[in-house]
Design a protein around this motif. Structure first.
Motif, PDB file in Angstrom:
ATOM      1  N   ASP A 161      51.471  16.962  60.383  1.00 56.91           N
ATOM      2  CA  ASP A 161      49.843  17.044  61.237  1.00 56.91           C
ATOM      3  C   ASP A 161      50.005  16.281  62.516  1.00 56.91           C
ATOM      4  O   ASP A 161      50.918  15.932  63.285  1.00 56.91           O
ATOM      5  CB  ASP A 161      49.002  16.116  60.418  1.00 56.91           C
ATOM      6  CG  ASP A 161      49.526  14.481  59.873  1.00 56.91           C
ATOM      7  OD1 ASP A 161      50.291  14.033  60.857  1.00 56.91           O
ATOM      8  OD2 ASP A 161      48.902  14.057  59.155  1.00 56.91           O
ATOM      9  N   THR A 162      48.889  16.150  63.158  1.00 56.64           N
ATOM     10  CA  THR A 162      48.877  15.582  64.551  1.00 56.64           C
ATOM     11  C   THR A 162      49.482  14.073  64.426  1.00 56.64           C
ATOM     12  O   THR A 162      49.795  13.408  65.735  1.00 56.64           O
ATOM     13  CB  THR A 162      47.403  15.479  65.125  1.00 56.64           C
ATOM     14  OG1 THR A 162      46.690  14.837  64.245  1.00 56.64           O
ATOM     15  CG2 THR A 162      46.846  16.910  65.513  1.00 56.64           C
TER      16      THR A 162
ATOM     17  N   HIS B  35      42.755  22.883  62.204  1.00 56.13           N
ATOM     18  CA  HIS B  35      41.920  22.811  61.018  1.00 56.13           C
ATOM     19  C   HIS B  35      40.657  23.135  61.186  1.00 56.13           C
ATOM     20  O   HIS B  35      39.825  22.642  62.178  1.00 56.13           O
ATOM     21  CB  HIS B  35      42.017  21.358  60.861  1.00 56.13           C
ATOM     22  CG  HIS B  35      41.526  20.768  59.430  1.00 56.13           C
ATOM     23  ND1 HIS B  35      41.841  19.717  58.607  1.00 56.13           N
ATOM     24  CD2 HIS B  35      40.455  21.303  58.869  1.00 56.13           C
ATOM     25  CE1 HIS B  35      41.374  19.701  57.370  1.00 56.13           C
ATOM     26  NE2 HIS B  35      40.153  20.577  57.496  1.00 56.13           N
ATOM     27  N   ARG B  36      40.498  24.501  60.697  1.00 51.91           N
ATOM     28  CA  ARG B  36      39.075  24.961  60.630  1.00 51.91           C
ATOM     29  C   ARG B  36      38.593  25.548  59.355  1.00 51.91           C
ATOM     30  O   ARG B  36      39.538  25.705  58.659  1.00 51.91           O
ATOM     31  CB  ARG B  36      38.893  25.981  61.833  1.00 51.91           C
ATOM     32  CG  ARG B  36      40.028  26.956  61.671  1.00 51.91           C
ATOM     33  CD  ARG B  36      39.820  28.344  62.612  1.00 51.91           C
ATOM     34  NE  ARG B  36      40.293  27.576  63.968  1.00 51.91           N
ATOM     35  CZ  ARG B  36      40.596  28.266  65.177  1.00 51.91           C
ATOM     36  NH1 ARG B  36      40.672  29.637  64.886  1.00 51.91           N
ATOM     37  NH2 ARG B  36      41.223  27.826  66.155  1.00 51.91           N
ATOM     38  N   ARG B  37      37.345  26.047  59.286  1.00 50.37           N
ATOM     39  CA  ARG B  37      36.824  26.450  58.008  1.00 50.37           C
ATOM     40  C   ARG B  37      37.632  27.582  57.387  1.00 50.37           C
ATOM     41  O   ARG B  37      38.116  27.499  56.054  1.00 50.37           O
ATOM     42  CB  ARG B  37      35.307  26.929  58.120  1.00 50.37           C
ATOM     43  CG  ARG B  37      34.749  27.398  56.908  1.00 50.37           C
ATOM     44  CD  ARG B  37      33.406  27.784  57.071  1.00 50.37           C
ATOM     45  NE  ARG B  37      32.652  27.752  55.708  1.00 50.37           N
ATOM     46  CZ  ARG B  37      32.680  28.744  54.669  1.00 50.37           C
ATOM     47  NH1 ARG B  37      33.388  29.802  55.191  1.00 50.37           N
ATOM     48  NH2 ARG B  37      32.053  28.752  53.815  1.00 50.37           N
ATOM     49  N   ARG B  38      38.441  28.515  57.853  1.00 52.46           N
ATOM     50  CA  ARG B  38      38.957  29.603  57.473  1.00 52.46           C
ATOM     51  C   ARG B  38      40.139  28.950  56.912  1.00 52.46           C
ATOM     52  O   ARG B  38      40.874  29.929  56.012  1.00 52.46           O
ATOM     53  CB  ARG B  38      39.493  30.574  58.462  1.00 52.46           C
ATOM     54  CG  ARG B  38      40.414  30.078  59.677  1.00 52.46           C
ATOM     55  CD  ARG B  38      40.912  31.167  60.325  1.00 52.46           C
ATOM     56  NE  ARG B  38      39.559  31.949  61.079  1.00 52.46           N
ATOM     57  CZ  ARG B  38      39.890  32.900  62.148  1.00 52.46           C
ATOM     58  NH1 ARG B  38      40.843  33.356  62.236  1.00 52.46           N
ATOM     59  NH2 ARG B  38      38.762  33.477  62.449  1.00 52.46           N
ATOM     60  N   VAL B  39      40.771  27.813  57.036  1.00 48.87           N
ATOM     61  CA  VAL B  39      42.219  27.254  56.323  1.00 48.87           C
ATOM     62  C   VAL B  39      41.814  26.342  55.460  1.00 48.87           C
ATOM     63  O   VAL B  39      42.563  25.818  54.769  1.00 48.87           O
ATOM     64  CB  VAL B  39      43.161  27.130  57.495  1.00 48.87           C
ATOM     65  CG1 VAL B  39      43.558  28.347  58.096  1.00 48.87           C
ATOM     66  CG2 VAL B  39      42.770  26.060  58.328  1.00 48.87           C
ATOM     67  N   ARG B  40      40.522  25.980  55.377  1.00 46.14           N
ATOM     68  CA  ARG B  40      40.324  24.495  54.728  1.00 46.14           C
ATOM     69  C   ARG B  40      39.809  25.064  53.033  1.00 46.14           C
ATOM     70  O   ARG B  40      39.266  26.172  52.844  1.00 46.14           O
ATOM     71  CB  ARG B  40      39.042  24.032  55.085  1.00 46.14           C
ATOM     72  CG  ARG B  40      38.836  22.496  54.680  1.00 46.14           C
ATOM     73  CD  ARG B  40      37.613  21.810  55.732  1.00 46.14           C
ATOM     74  NE  ARG B  40      36.728  22.755  56.138  1.00 46.14           N
ATOM     75  CZ  ARG B  40      36.273  22.771  57.386  1.00 46.14           C
ATOM     76  NH1 ARG B  40      36.639  22.077  58.300  1.00 46.14           N
ATOM     77  NH2 ARG B  40      35.135  23.388  57.534  1.00 46.14           N
ATOM     78  N   ASN B  41      40.490  24.125  52.050  1.00 44.14           N
ATOM     79  CA  ASN B  41      40.016  24.477  50.591  1.00 44.14           C
ATOM     80  C   ASN B  41      39.229  23.409  50.389  1.00 44.14           C
ATOM     81  O   ASN B  41      38.269  22.896  51.370  1.00 44.14           O
ATOM     82  CB  ASN B  41      41.414  24.016  49.904  1.00 44.14           C
ATOM     83  CG  ASN B  41      41.837  22.659  49.975  1.00 44.14           C
ATOM     84  OD1 ASN B  41      41.034  21.520  50.539  1.00 44.14           O
ATOM     85  ND2 ASN B  41      42.814  22.233  50.039  1.00 44.14           N
TER      86      ASN B  41
ATOM     87  N   ILE C  24      45.710  17.222  56.817  1.00 41.65           N
ATOM     88  CA  ILE C  24      44.323  17.181  57.351  1.00 41.65           C
ATOM     89  C   ILE C  24      44.449  17.380  59.051  1.00 41.65           C
ATOM     90  O   ILE C  24      45.414  16.786  59.626  1.00 41.65           O
ATOM     91  CB  ILE C  24      43.664  15.922  57.135  1.00 41.65           C
ATOM     92  CG1 ILE C  24      43.515  15.952  55.595  1.00 41.65           C
ATOM     93  CG2 ILE C  24      42.401  15.627  57.983  1.00 41.65           C
ATOM     94  CD1 ILE C  24      42.900  14.630  54.949  1.00 41.65           C
ATOM     95  N   GLY C  25      43.698  18.055  59.816  1.00 40.15           N
ATOM     96  CA  GLY C  25      43.993  18.126  61.213  1.00 40.15           C
ATOM     97  C   GLY C  25      44.656  19.404  61.479  1.00 40.15           C
ATOM     98  O   GLY C  25      45.308  20.286  60.469  1.00 40.15           O
TER      99      GLY C  25
END
Length: 156
Positions: free
Chosen positions: A136-137, A54-60, A106-107
């Protein structure tokens, strides 16, 4: 006989950062997957597992992993699984995808791709459904996909 992709994966597992190197090689061959920075954590006949952080490049805009990143992870793991599982002389192409968004992603997201039926050698093409589940985790299922692959003999 093992598929060339599977042999490459197995050879790279002996190296430090082998999963990272393998993912980089896959993204070099198919650059559109580089946008999600995937890691392949397991590849064997009839199963592929991968993850994205979960990092900026895949976040909406609402702070969750965006839908297309999940679709890319599903298509990547499904395609690698099929490629690693195909008998010699066969090829594949995706023909469609049906997805379900089950919860907020998320995550770190972990995908598992498995065939819905055995992958076999055939004289004619056939439809191969592939099931992908992303969790998710915490282990919560956040996404499911059914990807329809068309498997056929290589034209000579």
């Amino acid at each position: 006989m093992s598929a060339p992709l599977l042999k490459l994966y197995q050879r790279m597992q002996r190296w430090p950062a082998g999963n990272w190197l393998f993912a980089r090689a896959v993204c070099f061959k198919a650059p559109y997957f580089a946008s999600i920075a995937p890691r392949i954590t397991l590849l064997e006949a009839a199963r592929c597992e991968g993850r994205i952080a979960h990092r900026r490049r895949v976040r909406n805009h609402i702070g969750t992993v965006h839908a297309i990143a999940l679709c890319n992870l599903a298509e990547l793991t499904a395609g690698l699984m099929v490629d690693a599982s195909l008998p010699s002389g066969m090829r594949w192409i995706p023909k469609g995808m049906e997805v379900k968004y089950l919860a907020k992603a998320i995550g770190t997201q972990h995908a598992v791709a498995t065939p819905a039926q055995p992958i076999v050698s055939a004289d004619a093409g056939y439809a191969l459904p592939v099931n992908v589940q992303i969790r998710d985790t915490a282990g919560t299922a956040v996404f499911e996909a059914r990807i329809d692959m068309w498997v056929s003999p290589v034209k000579r």
